[in-house]
Structures are given as C-alpha cells and as structure tokens.
Design an enzyme around this catalytic site. Structure first.
Site, PDB file in Angstrom:
ATOM      1  N   HIS A  71       0.826  -1.207   0.000  1.00 11.87           N
ATOM      2  CA  HIS A  71       0.000   0.000   0.000  1.00 11.87           C
ATOM      3  C   HIS A  71       0.859   1.254   0.000  1.00 11.87           C
ATOM      4  O   HIS A  71       1.987   1.237   0.490  1.00 11.87           O
ATOM      5  CB  HIS A  71      -0.886   0.049   1.258  1.00 11.87           C
ATOM      6  CG  HIS A  71      -1.719  -1.158   1.454  1.00 11.87           C
ATOM      7  ND1 HIS A  71      -1.442  -2.094   2.427  1.00 11.87           N
ATOM      8  CD2 HIS A  71      -2.817  -1.602   0.804  1.00 11.87           C
ATOM      9  CE1 HIS A  71      -2.340  -3.063   2.370  1.00 11.87           C
ATOM     10  NE2 HIS A  71      -3.186  -2.787   1.393  1.00 11.87           N
ATOM     11  N   HIS A  73       1.064   4.748   1.873  1.00 14.12           N
ATOM     12  CA  HIS A  73       0.595   5.328   3.130  1.00 14.12           C
ATOM     13  C   HIS A  73       0.746   6.849   3.104  1.00 14.12           C
ATOM     14  O   HIS A  73       1.416   7.400   2.240  1.00 14.12           O
ATOM     15  CB  HIS A  73       1.343   4.699   4.308  1.00 14.12           C
ATOM     16  CG  HIS A  73       0.850   3.315   4.629  1.00 14.12           C
ATOM     17  ND1 HIS A  73       0.191   3.015   5.799  1.00 14.12           N
ATOM     18  CD2 HIS A  73       0.894   2.159   3.923  1.00 14.12           C
ATOM     19  CE1 HIS A  73      -0.132   1.727   5.805  1.00 14.12           C
ATOM     20  NE2 HIS A  73       0.294   1.187   4.675  1.00 14.12           N
ATOM     21  N   HIS A  89      -3.381   4.280   5.358  1.00 14.95           N
ATOM     22  CA  HIS A  89      -3.392   4.226   3.893  1.00 14.95           C
ATOM     23  C   HIS A  89      -3.700   5.609   3.325  1.00 14.95           C
ATOM     24  O   HIS A  89      -4.518   6.351   3.868  1.00 14.95           O
ATOM     25  CB  HIS A  89      -4.469   3.264   3.391  1.00 14.95           C
ATOM     26  CG  HIS A  89      -4.157   1.836   3.636  1.00 14.95           C
ATOM     27  ND1 HIS A  89      -4.909   0.821   3.114  1.00 14.95           N
ATOM     28  CD2 HIS A  89      -3.172   1.237   4.340  1.00 14.95           C
ATOM     29  CE1 HIS A  89      -4.410  -0.334   3.482  1.00 14.95           C
ATOM     30  NE2 HIS A  89      -3.356  -0.110   4.234  1.00 14.95           N
ATOM     31  N   HIS A  97     -11.750   1.127   2.183  1.00 17.90           N
ATOM     32  CA  HIS A  97     -10.691   0.238   1.707  1.00 17.90           C
ATOM     33  C   HIS A  97     -11.306  -0.782   0.756  1.00 17.90           C
ATOM     34  O   HIS A  97     -12.426  -1.226   0.958  1.00 17.90           O
ATOM     35  CB  HIS A  97     -10.023  -0.470   2.894  1.00 17.90           C
ATOM     36  CG  HIS A  97      -8.971  -1.440   2.480  1.00 17.90           C
ATOM     37  ND1 HIS A  97      -7.737  -1.036   2.022  1.00 17.90           N
ATOM     38  CD2 HIS A  97      -8.978  -2.787   2.440  1.00 17.90           C
ATOM     39  CE1 HIS A  97      -7.022  -2.108   1.728  1.00 17.90           C
ATOM     40  NE2 HIS A  97      -7.759  -3.174   1.966  1.00 17.90           N
ATOM     41  N   HIS A 106      -9.118   2.950  -1.660  1.00 16.85           N
ATOM     42  CA  HIS A 106      -8.194   4.057  -1.412  1.00 16.85           C
ATOM     43  C   HIS A 106      -7.278   4.201  -2.623  1.00 16.85           C
ATOM     44  O   HIS A 106      -6.993   3.226  -3.313  1.00 16.85           O
ATOM     45  CB  HIS A 106      -7.297   3.763  -0.201  1.00 16.85           C
ATOM     46  CG  HIS A 106      -8.013   3.503   1.072  1.00 16.85           C
ATOM     47  ND1 HIS A 106      -7.428   2.782   2.091  1.00 16.85           N
ATOM     48  CD2 HIS A 106      -9.233   3.868   1.523  1.00 16.85           C
ATOM     49  CE1 HIS A 106      -8.254   2.716   3.112  1.00 16.85           C
ATOM     50  NE2 HIS A 106      -9.368   3.368   2.778  1.00 16.85           N
ATOM     51  N   ASP A 109      -4.496   1.726  -2.133  1.00 17.48           N
ATOM     52  CA  ASP A 109      -4.780   0.283  -2.077  1.00 17.48           C
ATOM     53  C   ASP A 109      -4.235  -0.428  -3.307  1.00 17.48           C
ATOM     54  O   ASP A 109      -4.958  -0.683  -4.266  1.00 17.48           O
ATOM     55  CB  ASP A 109      -6.294   0.035  -1.999  1.00 17.48           C
ATOM     56  CG  ASP A 109      -6.893   0.390  -0.667  1.00 17.48           C
ATOM     57  OD1 ASP A 109      -6.143   0.532   0.304  1.00 17.48           O
ATOM     58  OD2 ASP A 109      -8.133   0.522  -0.592  1.00 17.48           O
ATOM     59  N   HIS A 149       3.411  -5.305   3.739  1.00 20.97           N
ATOM     60  CA  HIS A 149       2.860  -5.851   4.979  1.00 20.97           C
ATOM     61  C   HIS A 149       3.192  -7.338   5.138  1.00 20.97           C
ATOM     62  O   HIS A 149       3.478  -8.033   4.161  1.00 20.97           O
ATOM     63  CB  HIS A 149       1.342  -5.661   5.008  1.00 20.97           C
ATOM     64  CG  HIS A 149       0.929  -4.226   5.153  1.00 20.97           C
ATOM     65  ND1 HIS A 149       0.719  -3.642   6.376  1.00 20.97           N
ATOM     66  CD2 HIS A 149       0.707  -3.263   4.220  1.00 20.97           C
ATOM     67  CE1 HIS A 149       0.369  -2.376   6.196  1.00 20.97           C
ATOM     68  NE2 HIS A 149       0.358  -2.117   4.898  1.00 20.97           N
ATOM     69  N   ARG A 166       3.828  -3.938   9.346  1.00 22.65           N
ATOM     70  CA  ARG A 166       4.519  -3.275   8.239  1.00 22.65           C
ATOM     71  C   ARG A 166       5.966  -3.757   8.243  1.00 22.65           C
ATOM     72  O   ARG A 166       6.731  -3.417   9.140  1.00 22.65           O
ATOM     73  CB  ARG A 166       4.435  -1.761   8.445  1.00 22.65           C
ATOM     74  CG  ARG A 166       3.004  -1.281   8.524  1.00 22.65           C
ATOM     75  CD  ARG A 166       2.886   0.125   9.033  1.00 22.65           C
ATOM     76  NE  ARG A 166       1.484   0.527   9.172  1.00 22.65           N
ATOM     77  CZ  ARG A 166       1.065   1.767   9.220  1.00 22.65           C
ATOM     78  NH1 ARG A 166       1.925   2.779   9.158  1.00 22.65           N
ATOM     79  NH2 ARG A 166      -0.220   2.025   9.325  1.00 22.65           N
TER      80      ARG A 166
END
Length: 174
Positions: A71, A73, A89, A97, A106, A109, A149, A166
């Site tokens: 993702h 952020h 995010h 999401h 997002h 995403d 992630h 993360r």
C-alpha cells in the site's frame, strides 16, 4: 558554394518544420524499501510517469513465502521501528478500503504481491490515478510512503485490509 548554401537552407527548413512533443515528458523515481518490524524484507520500487500514466515496478527479497499486502501510506516517514510513523493508507478521496481497480478503494490500495519459496517477489502496476510531483492532492504520490505488509490484504476489512505488520517501508521522495 551556391549548392552548399541551398543544402543548408533545406536542412534548416526541415528542422524548423519538425514539431517537438513536450507532453510525453518522463519522470523516474527509484526508492529503496528497508526492513521494519524486525523483518528481513527489503527491495526497490521504481515509479515512472509517462503521458499521465504512472508505472510502479517493485522487486522484494527477504519475505516469507506467500502473499503480502502492498500500500501507499499517508506520510513519507518510516522512522518508527514498526513504520507506524507513515500513518494510514493514503486515501485523499475518502473511500472505503477495497481491491485495486474497484470503484471503492483508497488511492493507496495497491493490493498484494506474492513471494516465492525463496522470499522474492515482483509486482508491476500502471495507473492514471497517480502522478509524480504534479501538485494535485488527490493524485500526487510524492511525500507518501510505500509499505509492504506481513500478511495478505483481504480487500474487505476496514480501514486497512487486515494485512498485519509493516515489514518494509520507504518514503516516496526525490
């Protein structure tokens, strides 16, 4: 001498009649993803923008075999050991999401990448939803971060897809 002058004039006229397309300016940005949350994950990401399309190419190593969420952020801050300093995010359009490419997701995403048995993974994405340094707050990825992630993004859980810790982070900066 006369022939030479005529030749140079013809060359000059040809050059002057050519149009230069400045709309196809290319922007390239390479970042290094560094381990976080005591992982061994690291890699590189290359963002390229050409004709208002941004391409992202990610190469990772040191991952556990399997599926990992990826993702963008909110902040280009990976200073916390767990990369929590990068915020949530990136979601400038305030949507729930979801899965990349769906109507409701997002802007950050991206989805999942799959690591092979050696812990290596690659992912390529092209989108007109991002830009590199254009100044449009709903599209500009500069000043954000890219995060890998520990687990897969389930595309459903709010607000982040239940993708776990993360494990690699990099600010998207020049």
């Amino acid at each position: 001498m006369k022939k030479r002058i005529i030749y140079y004039l013809l060359v000059l006229m040809t050059v002057m009649s050519c149009k230069v397309d400045t709309s196809s300016k290319s922007v390239l940005l390479k970042i290094d993803l560094e381990p976080s949350s005591a992982s061994n994950a690291k890699g590189t990401a290359i963002f390229t923008e050409l004709n208002k399309i941004v391409s992202l190419d990610v190469k990772m190593q040191g991952l556990k075999p399997g599926t990992h969420g990826i993702h963008i952020h909110e902040k280009a801050d990976c200073s916390a050991t767990d990369a929590s300093s990068a915020g949530g995010h990136w979601n400038p359009t305030f949507k729930p999401h979801g899965k990349w490419g769906s109507i409701s997701c997002h802007k950050g995403d991206i989805g999942n990448l799959i690591a092979n048995e050696d812990g290596n993974a690659m992912l390529s994405v092209d989108t007109a939803e991002w830009c590199i340094g254009c100044g449009d707050s709903t599209k500009d990825i500069l000043g954000k971060s890219l995060i890998i992630h520990q687990d897969a993004d389930d595309y459903v859980s709010q607000p982040s897809g239940n993708a776990g810790a993360r494990i690699a982070c990099s600010g998207i900066i020049r």
